[in-house]
Design a protein around this motif. Structure first.
Motif, PDB file in Angstrom:
ATOM      1  N   TYR A 111       7.286   1.546  -3.309  1.00  0.00           N
ATOM      2  CA  TYR A 111       7.581   0.851  -4.785  1.00  0.00           C
ATOM      3  C   TYR A 111       6.446   1.427  -5.650  1.00  0.00           C
ATOM      4  CZ  TYR A 111      12.003  -1.330  -3.352  1.00  0.00           C
ATOM      5  OH  TYR A 111      13.285  -1.712  -3.223  1.00  0.00           O
ATOM      6  N   GLN A 112       5.294   1.341  -5.017  1.00  0.00           N
ATOM      7  CA  GLN A 112       4.327   1.782  -5.933  1.00  0.00           C
ATOM      8  C   GLN A 112       4.519   3.081  -6.680  1.00  0.00           C
ATOM      9  OE1 GLN A 112       1.408  -0.249  -7.727  1.00  0.00           O
ATOM     10  NE2 GLN A 112       1.890   1.476  -9.016  1.00  0.00           N
ATOM     11  N   LEU A 132       8.164  -4.199  -5.616  1.00  0.00           N
ATOM     12  CA  LEU A 132       6.740  -3.868  -5.489  1.00  0.00           C
ATOM     13  C   LEU A 132       6.229  -5.381  -5.345  1.00  0.00           C
ATOM     14  CD1 LEU A 132       4.088  -2.172  -5.171  1.00  0.00           C
ATOM     15  CD2 LEU A 132       3.698  -2.401  -7.665  1.00  0.00           C
TER      16      LEU A 132
END
Length: 147
Positions: A111-112, A132
């Motif tokens: 997600y980052q 995230l």
């Protein structure tokens, strides 16, 4: 084996791969819930599993609007995510949570990277930010719970 999800060059591939990653995560959570002895831990893990189901629903809605053929299950990585949990079961709840924390490390990284990826436009940003934040919260709880 760390995931490369989030490094895709098209939004279509990003959505597909996040869906696969989320399905893998749900399978790992199912395996974890079956194995944990602590009712308190099981209850918390079930809550986190629902977060992953919500991610699948949100990603699925985006896939539908983009005309993407949605993956409905994980891939071979599922064997790795659930296998770590199964092996950890031999050593008890703390080992299971440690195995799950490594799975969460992958989802946090995915997600980052997705959030930092140039292909993540304004319509995808809120979903990536929520994903995230959820994954970071899951990982932080696992770090704290395993002591």
């Amino acid at each position: 084996m760390p995931t490369t999800v989030g490094t895709e060059t098209t939004a279509v591939d990003l959505i597909k791969n996040l869906l696969i990653l989320e399905h893998d995560a749900i399978a790992a959570y199912d395996s974890t819930i079956e194995r944990l002895e602590s009712a308190e831990y099981r209850q918390q893990i079930e809550t986190f599993r629902r977060d992953h189901e919500e991610h699948v629903q949100e990603l699925g809605r985006i896939a539908d609007t983009m005309g993407i053929d949605k993956p409905m299950e994980g891939d071979m990585k599922q064997w790795l995510t659930t296998g770590k949990v199964a092996l950890a079961d031999l050593a008890g709840d703390n080992a299971i949570l440690k195995a799950m924390k490594t799975n969460e490390d992958d989802t946090v990284a995915a997600y980052q990277r997705a959030l930092d990826n140039d292909i993540t436009g304004a319509e995808l940003r809120p979903l990536m930010e929520k994903g995230l934040a959820d994954e970071r919260r899951h990982r932080a709880w696992m770090e704290t719970a395993q002591g």
